[in-house]
Design an enzyme around this catalytic site. Sequence first.
Site, PDB file in Angstrom:
ATOM      1  N   GLY A   1      -9.638  -1.994 -16.161  1.00 47.22           N
ATOM      2  CA  GLY A   1      -8.587  -2.104 -15.157  1.00 47.22           C
ATOM      3  C   GLY A   1      -8.361  -3.555 -14.792  1.00 47.22           C
ATOM      4  O   GLY A   1      -9.315  -4.311 -14.580  1.00 47.22           O
TER       5      GLY A   1
ATOM      6  N   GLY B   1     -10.270  -5.240 -10.614  1.00 46.29           N
ATOM      7  CA  GLY B   1     -10.785  -5.540 -11.948  1.00 46.29           C
ATOM      8  C   GLY B   1     -10.774  -7.025 -12.256  1.00 46.29           C
ATOM      9  O   GLY B   1     -11.710  -7.557 -12.864  1.00 46.29           O
TER      10      GLY B   1
ATOM     11  N   HIS C   1       2.740   8.536   3.131  1.00 46.75           N
ATOM     12  CA  HIS C   1       3.617   7.635   3.882  1.00 46.75           C
ATOM     13  C   HIS C   1       4.859   8.417   4.266  1.00 46.75           C
ATOM     14  O   HIS C   1       5.493   9.026   3.419  1.00 46.75           O
ATOM     15  CB  HIS C   1       3.984   6.426   3.013  1.00 46.75           C
ATOM     16  CG  HIS C   1       4.531   5.302   3.818  1.00 46.75           C
ATOM     17  ND1 HIS C   1       5.791   5.326   4.345  1.00 46.75           N
ATOM     18  CD2 HIS C   1       3.974   4.133   4.223  1.00 46.75           C
ATOM     19  CE1 HIS C   1       5.988   4.210   5.028  1.00 46.75           C
ATOM     20  NE2 HIS C   1       4.906   3.466   4.970  1.00 46.75           N
TER      21      HIS C   1
ATOM     22  N   SER D   1      -5.761  -2.399   2.273  1.00 50.63           N
ATOM     23  CA  SER D   1      -5.994  -2.003   0.880  1.00 50.63           C
ATOM     24  C   SER D   1      -6.099  -3.215  -0.032  1.00 50.63           C
ATOM     25  O   SER D   1      -6.967  -3.267  -0.909  1.00 50.63           O
ATOM     26  CB  SER D   1      -4.890  -1.069   0.398  1.00 50.63           C
ATOM     27  OG  SER D   1      -3.634  -1.672   0.570  1.00 50.63           O
ATOM     28  N   LEU D   2      -5.240  -4.218   0.165  1.00 49.81           N
ATOM     29  CA  LEU D   2      -5.351  -5.425  -0.665  1.00 49.81           C
ATOM     30  C   LEU D   2      -6.689  -6.101  -0.388  1.00 49.81           C
ATOM     31  O   LEU D   2      -7.321  -6.653  -1.283  1.00 49.81           O
ATOM     32  CB  LEU D   2      -4.198  -6.393  -0.365  1.00 49.81           C
ATOM     33  CG  LEU D   2      -2.831  -5.958  -0.876  1.00 49.81           C
ATOM     34  CD1 LEU D   2      -1.754  -6.936  -0.432  1.00 49.81           C
ATOM     35  CD2 LEU D   2      -2.835  -5.857  -2.397  1.00 49.81           C
TER      36      LEU D   2
ATOM     37  N   SER E   1       9.428   0.560   4.362  1.00 52.94           N
ATOM     38  CA  SER E   1       8.442   0.096   5.336  1.00 52.94           C
ATOM     39  C   SER E   1       8.641   0.738   6.700  1.00 52.94           C
ATOM     40  O   SER E   1       9.742   1.111   7.088  1.00 52.94           O
ATOM     41  CB  SER E   1       8.540  -1.423   5.435  1.00 52.94           C
ATOM     42  OG  SER E   1       8.196  -1.842   6.720  1.00 52.94           O
TER      43      SER E   1
ATOM     44  N   GLY F   1      -6.159  -4.716 -12.234  1.00 48.89           N
ATOM     45  CA  GLY F   1      -5.533  -4.969 -10.935  1.00 48.89           C
ATOM     46  C   GLY F   1      -6.409  -5.929 -10.148  1.00 48.89           C
ATOM     47  O   GLY F   1      -7.300  -6.583 -10.706  1.00 48.89           O
ATOM     48  N   LEU F   2      -6.179  -5.983  -8.853  1.00 46.79           N
ATOM     49  CA  LEU F   2      -6.942  -6.928  -8.034  1.00 46.79           C
ATOM     50  C   LEU F   2      -8.445  -6.733  -8.189  1.00 46.79           C
ATOM     51  O   LEU F   2      -9.186  -7.700  -8.370  1.00 46.79           O
ATOM     52  CB  LEU F   2      -6.562  -6.762  -6.556  1.00 46.79           C
ATOM     53  CG  LEU F   2      -5.457  -7.665  -6.040  1.00 46.79           C
ATOM     54  CD1 LEU F   2      -5.117  -7.300  -4.608  1.00 46.79           C
ATOM     55  CD2 LEU F   2      -5.880  -9.132  -6.131  1.00 46.79           C
TER      56      LEU F   2
ATOM     57  N   ARG G   1       1.996   7.160  11.480  1.00 47.86           N
ATOM     58  CA  ARG G   1       2.319   7.646  10.135  1.00 47.86           C
ATOM     59  C   ARG G   1       2.037   9.130   9.922  1.00 47.86           C
ATOM     60  O   ARG G   1       2.895   9.882   9.484  1.00 47.86           O
ATOM     61  CB  ARG G   1       1.468   6.893   9.104  1.00 47.86           C
ATOM     62  CG  ARG G   1       2.103   5.649   8.585  1.00 47.86           C
ATOM     63  CD  ARG G   1       1.260   5.084   7.473  1.00 47.86           C
ATOM     64  NE  ARG G   1       1.656   3.693   7.248  1.00 47.86           N
ATOM     65  CZ  ARG G   1       1.140   2.906   6.332  1.00 47.86           C
ATOM     66  NH1 ARG G   1       0.183   3.341   5.543  1.00 47.86           N
ATOM     67  NH2 ARG G   1       1.556   1.674   6.183  1.00 47.86           N
TER      68      ARG G   1
END
Lengths: 217, 253, 627
Positions: free
Chosen positions: C10, C15, C237, C418-419, C251, C12-13, C298
């Site tokens: 992976g 990996g 969401h 999450s980031l 958003s 992404g961030l 939410r």
Amino acid sequence: MPTTGRTMTASIGNRHFVLRRLHSLLGLLPVGAFLIFHLWENSQSRFGAEHYNREVVEALQGLNYLVPIELLVIALPLLLHAVIGLAITREMRAEPIRYRYARNWAYWLQRLSGVVILLFLLLHVGMTRIQGLWTPAIRDDLYGYMQTLLSNPGFFALYLVGLLASVFHLANGLSTMAIVWGLTTSAAAQRRFAWACAGFGVLLAALGVHGMLGFLS
Amino acid sequence: MRETPSTIELRIRRQDGPDTPPYWETFVLPHAPDHNVVSVLMALREHPLTHDGRRVDPVCWDHNCMEEVCGSCAMLINGVPRPACSALIDQLEQPIVLEPLPKFPVVRDLLVDRSAIDAGLRKVHAWIEIDGAWDTHEPPPRIAPQQWAADYLYSRCMSCGCCMAACPQFGAGADFVGPAPLAQVRLMNAHPTGRHDKTERLHAIMAEGGLSDCGNAQNCVRVCPKAIPLTTAIGELGRQTTIQALKDLFGSS
Amino acid sequence: MSAPGAIVVGGGLGGLWASLRLAEAGFPVRLFSLFEVKRSHSVCAQGGINAVLDTKGERDSIEQHILDTIKGGEYLANQPPIKSLCEQAPGLIGTFARMGVTFSRTPEGGLDLRLFGGVKHRRTCFAGASTGQQLLYGVDQQVRRLESLGRVEKFEWWEFLSLLIDADGRCRGILAMDLRSLEVRAFPAETVVLASGGFGQLYAPKTTTSTNSTGAAASRVYQQGAWFANGEFFQFHPTAMLGHDKTRLMSEAARGEGGRVWVPRTPGDRRDPTRIPERERFYFLEEFFPAYGNTVARDEASRAIWRVTRELGLGIGGGDRVYLDLTHLDRRFVATRLGAILEIYRKFAGSDPLDTPMEIFPAAHYGMGGLWVDFERDADGGMRPGSARNHATNIPGLYACGECDYAYHGANRLGANSLLSASFSGRVAGEAAANYLRGLDPARPALAETVIEAERRRQETINQRLLGADGEENPYTLHQALGALMTERVGVVRDNAGLEQALDELDRLEARLARIGLGEANRWANQTLIFTRQLADMIVLAKAVTASALARDECRGAHHKPDFELPIPEGSFPGDPEFEDYRARWRENNTRWLKTTLAEYAAPRPRIHYQAVDLSVCPPSEPRDYR
């Protein structure tokens, strides 16, 4: 300093960069400058045969070191510009129909006009300067020679195409040169300068056409 | 507004593998609102029938985020390179002609190999040299908001390859790295510490295939889906390389 | 013996961070990704990344960030990892900035902060409206730097198929498939870090996730014995714009700036929304939640939309959609405050929210659950830096990070965390895996050739069977059936009868999948085969999620079972007998359910068991009371 994996490194020692910048520079100096001078000189055709043959042709031919100047300042730079230009043109994959943007057309026309100019110059220089080497009559009355030549509609059209191609090539070359050397960076600056070059091109074309018509008066 | 048609007609240039000849197939699907090119291709893969009812292999293509931010789904749509996810069917002339993104080797159908972009980014040193990915317990370098605003435009490049596809100087057999990697040089050279390696990056783009190979056709900036000012980057790099050449020629203090 | 190698699955961030730290520790890294790594789903995160920088004069504190994260997750996440996450967030941001991430700036050139949902302080760093993209590119560039130094080798267009597990049960490498030639090849390694992302595609097309967020890789290691934890917690969401391919996130700012959510009062009313008069509109959020109106949290908003469409049948045109209306607001105000939303909606819906109300529906957004991972608590109460236990799964040698682990968000995730968790967990997992490699016995025997050969043959047999499959079922149709089923039964609102049915349905889907016809003869880059393999694993994962949801009889965070709701008695406050009674029941419920769900693979149904949560930082004392 880690340098592995970088396959591109070059500077002024790199032939590629130097040749490209040389090509760009030569287009303005001396080639472009000569074109302006040449069209200005020829615009004196409007003063008639006597004036033209004396003040333009004779004056130029009386210059000291004429041949070395012609060879080193005009012919050689022009040749270099043409050879590198042809090499650049070979890389082209222009798609003028798919991308109908003005700049894309200019890109395509720049290369096309370069080839046109080269063919035109072979003819033009050959029929005037080269042929003049062994035909003194051409040198003695270049005005008359040109008058006869341009009176032929075919040759007139040919010269017009050669002239307009040259002027376009110079004007557009100037506007991209400003990007290449980093004079203009923002889209607005590039657009402004392109318009300025276009204006300059129109004036130069007018000067050239005026000169051509001068031979016919 | 055009009258909404009741069907969607696709003409797709297909190719079974990298070395097989391309061929064309036409598909007709029922129209539905809110379709984009990716969602239509998704509907098509469920029932891959040509307009004359032949069952064929589903069309191969690339997609991931479908929000025009990952860059996967770029292809030639009605002759223009663009991301397929944001190409709305109702805004396209029919039949919709889909072709693989040009200039890149075709893998299969609309799937292309864009590793040239990655290779370009490696060639031009498109990164900041950091000591290591650990905390240095210092505040981050300051960057004026005005500079940020200019830099940010370039950092949005998603390597979709549209600019390269439209570039008349880029393609098989040519060395040119293309506009996308060049724009990253502009970005990296502006960073407070990225500046330290500016000379190396500039020397990189002064070599064969670098900045000098740009022909200023400026198609790149016209087709970029993120409106990245690629030609401004090229102009700025022109200025930087000019100064660099003068420094190299006359020596820098 | 040369340095033992690591594999990261992976790009992404998570990996990329893991690759970076492993390579910096001196171990050769092979990075596997389904596509070019910079196309990973991390790019989709728009809003920002939380870190207490406290540069806005608001006296924000790391303690508050820890508390917000713990309470946002309704106490279900182990607290030492959260403590370390929040403490190290500012340093992580600094490192990102050094990498060249274009964070938005204050007039002084410092990092700007914005306010994000659910917290009181400005704590969220952002880079325009594309923070995830910018963060990912920052790490991507560093990995490219290491790649050019020969310390990382990328395998893009390769799919992870399974782990190579030795006789001692240790993970010793992977089996992967070239997505072009379909070649199945073994890659022995001494450790594997899985960073394969989330599994929102279980809910397709009603998900905001990328089409590659299938969860197949996580499912594969789950089937090889890794525990899948808290799978029942999936964040929906409330406001996503609809599409055939996916739903795109609008958003929360749209509601925050004055957007109103409504449906026509008449079921099936198909009039142009701008022609429906005010009195025939049902502004249900404003009626259901008089105190909060359209800005309700939410979860509440998602459930209200669910109720109005699915239970009252008032969705627009009878379907799964409601209006999010901005047309009553000042056009200039909307254009300046909500530019990003307007742009997305115009681009993908082709209509202008300034002229016509947007059509939205809740969408599966983020899976809090994922592969179970360990941690080692240090004396400070955080996660011990560098411990080889951190982010280790229950399979020795296998690590997990990013959305595919379960570690930080408990029952619900705080916006812009999450980031942070993806980056932080990638860094921790990379460091932990490096220390695992350092601790390996130099005299360890090589992985037996027979293990490799047997696994390779097993995987190739699957390919051969699929290539010859000529049944009547279509994998893409089955995927839609899966998405519809999960959305309907294991979505915003759940009940046990529905979940039981869902498990039966999943069994039936599995049986149907066994009868597929591949319908794609070309062996080269055969996407149907690739997808069918993923789909099989998605169904298995869906069972883990559904079984976990069935087992948990309570409402906590994103897991909502109305039959087990514990509402705060209306009009009663601490001290009142009704409230004290409620408090007692709340405590009792925590005693019973405040525990981590662990799903262990078994056929036909997963085995569910539980594990205590580490509450050493801040144990729950009071029920949340938003009044």
